[in-house]
Design an enzyme around this catalytic site. Structure first.
Site, mmCIF file in Angstrom:
data_model
loop_
_atom_site.group_PDB
_atom_site.id
_atom_site.type_symbol
_atom_site.label_atom_id
_atom_site.label_comp_id
_atom_site.label_asym_id
_atom_site.label_seq_id
_atom_site.Cartn_x
_atom_site.Cartn_y
_atom_site.Cartn_z
ATOM 1 N N LEU A 421 -37.844 -10.686 51.634
ATOM 2 C CA LEU A 421 -38.265 -12.095 51.256
ATOM 3 C C LEU A 421 -37.549 -12.653 51.100
ATOM 4 C CD1 LEU A 421 -41.823 -11.174 50.544
ATOM 5 C CD2 LEU A 421 -41.148 -11.553 52.640
ATOM 6 N N GLY A 422 -36.461 -12.447 50.438
ATOM 7 C CA GLY A 422 -35.558 -13.306 49.681
ATOM 8 C C GLY A 422 -34.512 -12.760 48.580
ATOM 9 N N GLY A 425 -29.652 -14.891 42.849
ATOM 10 C CA GLY A 425 -28.730 -14.207 41.603
ATOM 11 C C GLY A 425 -29.134 -13.526 41.006
ATOM 12 N N GLN A 426 -30.764 -12.627 40.939
ATOM 13 C CA GLN A 426 -31.208 -11.556 39.707
ATOM 14 C C GLN A 426 -31.460 -10.170 40.795
ATOM 15 O OE1 GLN A 426 -30.723 -11.601 36.725
ATOM 16 N NE2 GLN A 426 -30.029 -14.234 36.756
ATOM 17 N N ASP A 540 -34.912 -22.035 34.641
ATOM 18 C CA ASP A 540 -35.078 -22.061 36.217
ATOM 19 C C ASP A 540 -35.538 -22.779 36.848
ATOM 20 O OD1 ASP A 540 -32.670 -21.845 38.398
ATOM 21 O OD2 ASP A 540 -33.003 -19.188 38.348
#
EC number: 2.7.11.-
Length: 741
Positions: A421-422, A425-426, A540
Site C-alpha cells: 500500500l505504501g 521511513g519506518q 510527523d
C-alpha cells in the site's frame, strides 16, 4: 659465603629495579582509549599517566568536537604503534587578482623532537606558471620543489605531470629534521618584472596557486575542478614518523619500554627507537603484555595442507599428523597403503549410520530449530518489552492480538509486491486479508535494529493508549518474524495526499469536505495534546499520514515518530525527526519539541487543503518552492485568490477561506510561542463550520432567522440580548474537543 650472598642480593635488586622502571612506563587502566573515531595507542595518551612520561610530545588533546590534536593544533586521524601517525596539514594558497599580485607568507610547522616527516609523502603544487618550494631545517637543511606551466585549461587526464600540477618524485628529508616550511610563487616576466604570463584566460580557470604536503596516493589531480578552487579542500592527510627518546636501542639498554615478545629497532628518520612485536605475535609492543600470540591455525596463516594438522604454539605453529599418519614434503599427512582399505570401509559404514540417524531426527530437529528461531525473533523484536510495558501501562486487557508468522504470510500472500500500500521511513505497509475475511493493513519495519525496534514498540504503546474515532485503530502485532509487524484497521480510501495530489483517486474534494477534514485532524491533535492520559506529540503530521475512509472521514496514522510528554514538562530535547516541508523550523534549529511543532505541521496541511498544492515542490519557481512562504506572502499581499484551489473558491465561501487562510498563517509563524494551541485552532475551525451552517440555515428560513437573531431574547436578569457571540461558539467547540471520543 658472604660475598656470594652479596652478589645474589645485587642481582635481585637490579632485576626488581628494572621491572619497576618498566612498570612506571605503563599507562593507567582508566585511560581514555578513543577520541571521536581515532583509537589512542600507547605511548600516546590524553592525560597524565596515560602517555609515555619521558616525552610530553606524546600528550595529545581531545577537544570538544571529538577531534584529537597533536601539539594542541594538528589534528590526528590515525595512530599506528609501528612508528607512524596520520595528521592533517593546512594547504598554502595564494590568490591573484587580474594583472595584480597578492603576496603570501610561507606556511611552516615545527614538530616535536620525537616526530619527523615521513618519506611516504608528496610535496605538490596545483596552479599555472608557478614554482613551489619546501625547506626543512635541522642538522642539515634541505629544499625541494617543482615547476608547473600552462597558458590554457589543461586536459583532464588525472596526471600531475607539470602542466597545471607538479609533485616531487623523491621526497626524503634529512635525518632528524623537525622544522619545515613551504609555499609557492608566481613566475614573473624577467624584462619588466610583471606577471604577464598570468593572463586573463589563465585567471578565469586558475585564480589561485596551492602548495601542500599530502600522503602518497591520497590526492588525484583533476584539472577541471582543482585549478579553480582545489574543490574547497583546505587540509590534506600527511604521514609522520615518530620514535621513543633520542637514544638508540643499545644506548637505551634496560630503560627501553618495549614489552614482552617484542624487539627494539633504531629509527631510520631521526634519533630514538621503535618497538615491534616479534614474528608470530601481534598487538601493542609498548605495553608490558601488549604482544599476544597469533593463533596461525585459526587465522589461516599456516602452510599446512590440512588445517586439522595445524598445532599452534607460542610464537608459531607446527604441522602434526595424528597417530598412524606421516608428514610428507608437501606438509600433508598420508597413511601407509595397507591401512587405507580398512579406513575406507569404516568411513562408509559410519556415513550410512549417520545418514540413518539424521533421517530419524530430522523432523524433530527442524521443528525445534523453527520454534527456537521464532522465540528468538520474539525476544529480539521486543516481545518481552512490549508485554511488560502493556501490563505496566494498564493496557493488558485491551483488544490487542498477537498474530503468528504463518497468519501474516497467508494474509499478505507471502508479502507479494502487489499487496504493498505504501512505503515510508519506518517501513512498508501491506494490504492483508485475515481468515475471517477482515481486511487489515500490515506494517513491516524496514530494519531489525534496536532503534527500529524501539520505534516499533513505541508506536504500539502510543496507539494502544489512544481511543479516538479519528486515529487509526491498532489490532495487534506479530513478533515471530525477523522484522516486527504491526496490524491495524484498513482505511479504504487512501491518503489525503492521494486525493489532493495523487493520480490514484479521481477525487474532487469540496470546501465542505476539506473544512471537515481539517476540523477532524485539528480536533484529534488537540485531543492528543490535551485530553490523552499522557500528552502525545505526533511529530510527523502531513497529508500522507492522514487516511480517509469511504465517508472521507480523516484518520491520523503513523505514530512511529511520536513522543510522549511527561505531565511535568512542556517540551523535550530530541533528535530532529519529521518531513521536510512540514517540519517546524524552530524545532529543526533548537531540537526542542513541544505541541507547537504539531501546530506548525497542521498549518502546512491546512494550506495544502486550501491551495491544493504540495508542501514542497521543486517544480515551482524558487520563491514558491516552499508552500508556507508562498502562501503567507500571498495572504499578506492580498493575492490569496492566486493560490486558492479553483475547486473550493467561490463568492459564497470567500470569507470562510480568508479566515481559514489566516488560521493557517498563524499556525506557521516562525516563533512557536506566537502560534495558537491546537485546542484554539480546532475551536476556530469549528466556529467556521457553525457559522457556515448558520448562514445556510438563515438563507433557507429568513423569517425564522429574523425572529431568532434580529429579535430580542430575554435573559435571566430580565434584560435582552440581540446577538450570539463568537465566544459562545468557541466554548461549545472547546467543550466538544475536551470531551474526547
Amino acid at each position: 659465603m658472604k660475598f656470594q650472598e652479596g652478589v645474589f642480593l645485587v642481582v635481585i635488586f637490579f632485576l626488581a629495579y628494572t621491572q619497576l622502571v618498566k612498570g612506571q612506563h605503563q599507562p593507567r587502566e582508566d585511560c581514555k582509549l578513543k577520541c571521536g573515531n581515532v583509537t589512542i595507542e600507547y605511548p600516546f595518551g590524553i592525560s597524565t599517566g596515560c602517555y609515555y612520561p619521558g616525552d610530553d610530545n606524546f600528550n595529545l588533546t581531545c577537544v570538544v568536537e571529538e577531534k584529537l590534536l597533536l601539539f594542541g593544533i594538528i589534528q590526528v586521524t590515525n595512530i599506528s604503534h609501528s612508528g607512524h601517525v596520520s595528521v592533517l596539514f593546512e594547504r598554502f594558497s595564494e590568490c591573484y587578482e587580474q594583472k595584480n599580485e597578492t603576496n603570501g607568507t610561507a606556511l611552516g610547522y615545527q614538530l616535536g623532537s620525537s616526530f619527523s616527516l615521513s618519506s611516504n609523502n608528496k610535496f605538490t603544487l596545483v596552479g599555472c606558471n608557478a614554482l613551489s618550494l619546501l625547506s626543512t631545517f635541522g642538522k642539515q637543511n634541505y629544499s625541494t620543489g617543482c615547476l608547473s606551466l600552462c597558458n590554457s585549461q589543461p586536459e583532464a587526464n588525472g596526471r600531475c605531470n607539470g602542466v597545471g600540477c607538479c609533485t616531487t618524485e623523491d621526497f626524503s628529508v634529512p635525518f632528524d629534521s623537525d622544522t619545515f616550511q613551504f609555499g609557492s610563487v608566481r613566475l614573473r616576466n624577467q624584462v619588466n618584472n610583471s606577471l604577464d604570463l598570468f593572463n586573463t584566460s589563465v585567471y578565469q580557470f586558475n585564480p589561485c596557486t596551492y602548495a601542500f604536503l599530502v600522503e602518497d596516493g591520497k590526492f588525484n589531480f583533476d584539472s577541471s575542478k582543482d585549478l579553480k578552487n582545489l574543490r574547497n579542500v583546505t587540509r590534506f592527510p600527511v604521514a609522520l614518523d615518530w620514535s621513543i627518546g633520542n637514544q638508540t636501542c643499545e644506548q637505551a639498554g634496560s630503560t627501553r619500554i618495549c614489552g614482552k615478545n617484542s624487539s627494539c629497532y633504531n629509527s631510520t628518520t631521526r634519533n630514538g627507537y621503535i618497538c615491534k612485536c616479534n614474528e608470530g605475535y601481534d598487538g601493542n609492543p609498548y605495553r608490558s603484555e601488549g604482544c599476544k600470540d597469533i593463533d596461525e591455525c585459526i587465522s589461516d596463516t599456516h602452510n599446512c595442507s590440512d588445517p586439522k594438522t595445524c598445532r599452534n604454539r607460542d610464537g608459531g605453529f607446527d604441522c602434526k599428523c595424528p597417530s598412524g599418519y606421516d608428514l610428507n614434503s608437501s606438509m600433508s599427512c598420508t597413511r601407509p597403503e595397507y591401512k587405507r582399505t580398512r579406513i575406507f570401509l569404516v568411513i562408509i559404514i559410519g556415513v550410512l549410520v549417520l545418514l540413518l540417524a539424521a533421517i530419524c531426527i530430522q523432523h524433530a530437529t527442524k521443528q525445534r530449530k523453527y520454534t527456537k528461531l521464532r522465540r528468538q525473533f520474539f525476544e529480539q523484536n521486543g516481545g518481552g518489552m512490549l508485554i511488560q510495558r502493556l501490563s505496566g501501562a494498564g493496557l493488558s486487557n485491551i483488544d490487542f492480538k498477537i498474530f503468528t508468522e504463518e497468519g501474516m504470510k497467508e494474509a499478505t500472500n507471502g508479502y507479494d509486491e502487489s499487496r504493498i500500500l505504501g512505503q515510508g521511513g519506518q517501513g512498508t505497509v501491506y494490504k492483508g486479508i485475515l481468515p475471517d475475511n477482515t481486511i487489515v493493513a500490515i506494517k513491516k519495519a524496514r530494519l531489525a535494529d534496536s532503534r527500529q525496534v524501539d520505534q516499533f514498540i513505541h508506536e504500539v504503546l502510543v496507539l494502544s493508549q489512544i481511543n479516538h474515532r479519528n486515529v487509526v485503530k491498532i489490532l495487534g502485532c506479530c513478533l515471530e518474524t525477523e522484522v516486527p509487524l504491526l496490524v491495524y484497521e484498513f482505511i479504504t480510501n487512501g491518503t489525503l495526499f492521494d486525493h489532493l495530489h495523487g493520480s490514484i483517486f479521481d477525487s474532487s474534494l469540496t470546501w465542505e469536505h476539506r473544512l471537515r477534514i481539517a476540523i477532524e485532524v485539528a480536533g484529534t491533535l488537540a485531543y492528543l495534546h490535551s485530553s490523552a492520559s499522557i500528552p502525545i506529540i505526533h511529530r510527523d503530521i502531513k497529508t500522507a499520514n492522514i487516511l480517509l475512509d469511504e465517508n472521507l472521514t480523516a484518520k491520523v496514522a503513523d505514530f512511529g515518530a511520536s513522543k510522549l510528554i511527561p505531565m511535568d514538562k512542556e517540551q523535550l530535547t530530541t533528535m530532529v525527526q519529521g518531513t521536510l516541508g512540514y517540519l517546524d523550523p524552530e524545532y529543526y534549529t533548537t531540537g526542542l519539541l513541544n505541541e507547537k511543532s504539531d501546530v506548525y505541521s497542521f498549518g502546512v496541511v491546512l494550506m495544502e487543503l486550501l491551495s491544493g498544492q504540495k508542501a514542497l515542490c521543486f517544480e515551482r519557481p524558487q520563491a514558491s518552492k516552499h508552500l508556507v512562504s508562498y502562501f503567507v506572502s500571498a495572504t499578506e499581499e492580498n493575492r490569496l485568490h492566486e493560490i486558492i484551489d479553483d475547486q473550493v473558491l467561490n463568492e459564497d465561501n470567500l470569507k470562510e477561506i480568508q479566515e481559514a487562510a489566516r488560521i493557517a498563517a498563524e499556525c506557521t509563524r516562525l516563533m512557536g510561542e506566537e502560534r495558537p494551541r491546537m485546542k484554539e485552532v480546532a475551536a476556530k475551525l469549528e466556529a467556521l463550520r457553525v457559522e457556515k451552517t448558520k448562514h445556510k440555515w438563515s438563507d433557507q428560513y429568513p423569517e425564522e432567522n429574523e425572529h431568532l437573531i434580529g429579535g430580542h431574547i430575554l435573559s435571566a436578569q430580565g434584560e435582552t440580548s440581540s446577538s450570539i457571540g463568537y465566544d459562545s461558539i468557541k466554548n461549545v467547540a472547546i467543550l466538544d474537543i475536551e470531551t474526547g471520543r
